[in-house]
Design an enzyme around this catalytic site. Structure first.
Site, short mmCIF file in Angstrom:
data_model
loop_
_atom_site.label_atom_id
_atom_site.label_comp_id
_atom_site.label_asym_id
_atom_site.label_seq_id
_atom_site.Cartn_x
_atom_site.Cartn_y
_atom_site.Cartn_z
N CYS A 70 -5.86 -42.80 41.04
CA CYS A 70 -5.59 -43.86 42.03
C CYS A 70 -6.28 -45.19 41.68
O CYS A 70 -5.93 -46.22 42.24
CB CYS A 70 -6.00 -43.40 43.41
SG CYS A 70 -5.23 -41.86 43.88
N HIS A 96 -6.93 -49.26 48.26
CA HIS A 96 -6.11 -48.08 47.95
C HIS A 96 -5.72 -47.41 49.26
O HIS A 96 -6.53 -47.28 50.17
CB HIS A 96 -6.92 -47.12 47.07
CG HIS A 96 -6.25 -45.81 46.86
ND1 HIS A 96 -4.94 -45.71 46.45
CD2 HIS A 96 -6.70 -44.53 47.01
CE1 HIS A 96 -4.61 -44.43 46.35
NE2 HIS A 96 -5.66 -43.70 46.69
N ASN A 135 0.24 -41.94 50.22
CA ASN A 135 -0.61 -42.26 49.06
C ASN A 135 0.25 -42.20 47.80
O ASN A 135 0.70 -41.13 47.41
CB ASN A 135 -1.76 -41.24 49.01
CG ASN A 135 -2.72 -41.47 47.86
OD1 ASN A 135 -2.44 -42.25 46.94
ND2 ASN A 135 -3.84 -40.78 47.89
O1 UT7 Z 1 -6.23 -40.91 46.64
C1 UT7 Z 1 -7.36 -40.33 46.07
C2 UT7 Z 1 -8.42 -40.16 47.04
N1 UT7 Z 1 -7.99 -39.30 48.12
C3 UT7 Z 1 -8.59 -39.38 49.27
O2 UT7 Z 1 -9.40 -40.25 49.42
C4 UT7 Z 1 -8.26 -38.39 50.33
C5 UT7 Z 1 -9.54 -38.04 51.05
N2 UT7 Z 1 -9.41 -36.97 52.06
C6 UT7 Z 1 -8.72 -37.13 53.20
O3 UT7 Z 1 -8.04 -38.12 53.40
C7 UT7 Z 1 -8.83 -36.06 54.25
O4 UT7 Z 1 -9.88 -35.19 53.92
C8 UT7 Z 1 -7.53 -35.23 54.45
C9 UT7 Z 1 -6.48 -36.08 55.14
C10 UT7 Z 1 -7.01 -34.73 53.12
C11 UT7 Z 1 -7.81 -34.03 55.36
O5 UT7 Z 1 -8.36 -34.47 56.61
P1 UT7 Z 1 -9.66 -33.80 57.17
O6 UT7 Z 1 -9.91 -34.38 58.49
O7 UT7 Z 1 -10.74 -33.92 56.14
O8 UT7 Z 1 -9.20 -32.30 57.36
P2 UT7 Z 1 -9.78 -30.97 56.70
O9 UT7 Z 1 -9.33 -30.84 55.29
O10 UT7 Z 1 -11.23 -30.88 56.96
O11 UT7 Z 1 -9.04 -29.88 57.57
C12 UT7 Z 1 -9.26 -29.80 59.00
C13 UT7 Z 1 -8.30 -28.77 59.54
C14 UT7 Z 1 -8.30 -27.46 58.76
O12 UT7 Z 1 -8.13 -26.41 59.68
P3 UT7 Z 1 -9.38 -25.51 60.13
O13 UT7 Z 1 -9.92 -24.91 58.87
O14 UT7 Z 1 -10.35 -26.48 60.77
O15 UT7 Z 1 -8.78 -24.54 61.07
C15 UT7 Z 1 -7.07 -27.56 57.90
O16 UT7 Z 1 -6.51 -26.31 57.59
O17 UT7 Z 1 -6.97 -29.29 59.48
C16 UT7 Z 1 -6.13 -28.33 58.84
N3 UT7 Z 1 -5.09 -29.03 58.13
C17 UT7 Z 1 -3.90 -29.33 58.69
N4 UT7 Z 1 -3.39 -29.07 59.91
C18 UT7 Z 1 -2.15 -29.52 60.16
C19 UT7 Z 1 -5.10 -29.51 56.85
N5 UT7 Z 1 -3.93 -30.10 56.58
C20 UT7 Z 1 -3.18 -30.00 57.70
C21 UT7 Z 1 -1.87 -30.43 58.02
N6 UT7 Z 1 -1.41 -30.17 59.26
N7 UT7 Z 1 -1.10 -31.10 57.14
#
Ligand code: UT7
Length: 338
Positions: free
Chosen positions: A122, A265, A295
């Site tokens: 990215c 980004h 993204n």
């Molecule tokens: O471009 C390069 C750089 N990339 C980035 O900078 C991305 C950085 N990361 C992020 O933007 C975020 O971490 C994400 C958007 C990828 C994820 O958000 P988050 O708030 O960090 O969620 P998480 O991964 O901690 O997951 C929280 C919960 C989990 O469920 P449990 O374990 O708490 O029950 C996931 O399974 O959300 C769940 N989850 C979803 N639920 C519904 C993960 N993806 C989804 C989804 N729909 N699509």
């Protein structure tokens, strides 16, 4: 680990035209919820993304890149014969080789150009801009085409809700040119780049290349798709993007109060919001279009720059802060006068 571009003093090369291309097909959060266990509410509240564009099966990354390049060249008033350098930043090349830049050269008929790709995920577009500046500043080339282009839909595991909702396809391009003016519009004042290869595991496409070729045995595990530790990546993204922004501002002799627009980004609206807050930049001075495109990796910044310019959100003389973070990890930031 961290390297500052040694030629960060104001330079006589500048962006003289921008262009972007997004495929027509729109995939909404509602569409995603029919494929995986997700919802518009989750995707919107956790990322800010509402929809993304998906390229057709007949479109390769070089097709998206060429469409964006043609618009940038038209805006710049240059022809294919004027282009002496083509750099494409991408993690979704048409093929391992030839480079995507060579395919773009063929499609444009830019026979006078030297062409290569840059892989910095990215951060790729800002890396490519800095490399192009070295060619222009050294006097070895006069006019360069710098492109960020991705067909990330080709790397998505459509059964993994953690990643499949985040990404989209698109391309953005700029024409950069050495100028006879001491302070041309569209000039770059500073460029900061950094990498941390100790964290390669947090965001990667592990298979499909030399370390892990696709075989009949592993194909079911989909190793040739994006794997990301989202929470860890988020934390590093915020830290590195803030640091890089502060460094780029300091080198340019500017402060947050001087910024007219941040072009960040586009990975997550929450990341952009935290960065703006930490830098002390009001949110209305951050450009966001990730609700429309998700993204698009190396394409996010040139697409955003083109939209900000064409919509009048930025105008000549504005001070811009560009900042990116991606797999590697890699990060980069530039301060420009538009
Ligand atoms: O471009 C390069 C750089 N990339 C980035 O900078 C991305 C950085 N990361 C992020 O933007 C975020 O971490 C994400 C958007 C990828 C994820 O958000 P988050 O708030 O960090 O969620 P998480 O991964 O901690 O997951 C929280 C919960 C989990 O469920 P449990 O374990 O708490 O029950 C996931 O399974 O959300 C769940 N989850 C979803 N639920 C519904 C993960 N993806 C989804 C989804 N729909 N699509």
């Amino acid at each position: 680990m961290q390297s500052n571009d040694p030629s960060s003093a104001p330079c006589p090369c500048s962006i003289i035209g921008t262009g972007s291309y997004l495929p027509e097909r729109i995939m909404t959060n509602e569409d995603m919820s029919k494929i995986v266990d997700t919802s518009d509410e989750w995707i919107t509240s956790r990322t800010g993304i509402k929809e993304r564009r998906i390229a057709g099966p007949e479109q390769a990354t070089s097709d998206l890149a060429t469409n964006a390049a043609l618009k940038a060249m038209e805006a710049a008033g240059v022809t294919a014969a004027d282009i002496e350098l083509i750099i494409v930043a991408t993690v979704t090349p048409d093929m391992f080789f030839p480079s995507t830049a060579c395919f773009v050269q063929k499609k444009l008929g830019a026979t006078n150009a030297v062409c290569f790709d840059i892989s910095a995920a990215c951060s790729g577009f800002l890396y490519a801009m800095t490399v192009a500046r070295q060619f222009l500043n050294s006097g070895s080339r006069k006019t360069a085409l710098v492109i960020g282009a991705e067909k990330l839909s080709s790397l998505i595991n459509w059964t993994d809700r953690n990643t499949c909702v985040l990404f989209g396809d698109g391309a953005g391009a700029v024409v950069m040119q050495r100028s006879d003016e001491p302070n041309p519009p569209g000039r770059v004042l500073s460029a900061v780049m950094g990498s941390d290869g100790s964290l390669t595991d947090l965001l990667k496409v592990p298979g499909g290349a030399s370390a892990c070729p696709i075989t009949a045995d592993n194909v079911g595990l989909r190793p040739n798709t994006i794997h990301m530790e989202g929470r860890e990546t988020f934390k590093h993204a915020v830290t590195r993007m803030c640091q890089a922004s502060e460094q780029a501002l300091a080198i340019a002799g500017k402060t947050a109060a001087d910024i007219d627009m941040v072009i960040p980004h586009q990975a997550n609206a929450r990341i952009i919001s935290v960065i703006a807050d930490r830098l002390g930049v009001p949110e209305e001075k951050t450009f966001i279009n990730l609700h429309k495109y998700g993204n698009t990796s190396a394409a996010t910044i040139p697409v955003a720059l083109d939209e900000a310019h064409r919509s009048g959100r930025i105008k000549r003389g504005d001070v811009l802060l560009l900042v990116a973070f991606g797999g590697g990890f890699t990060w980069a930031s530039s301060v420009m006068v538009w």
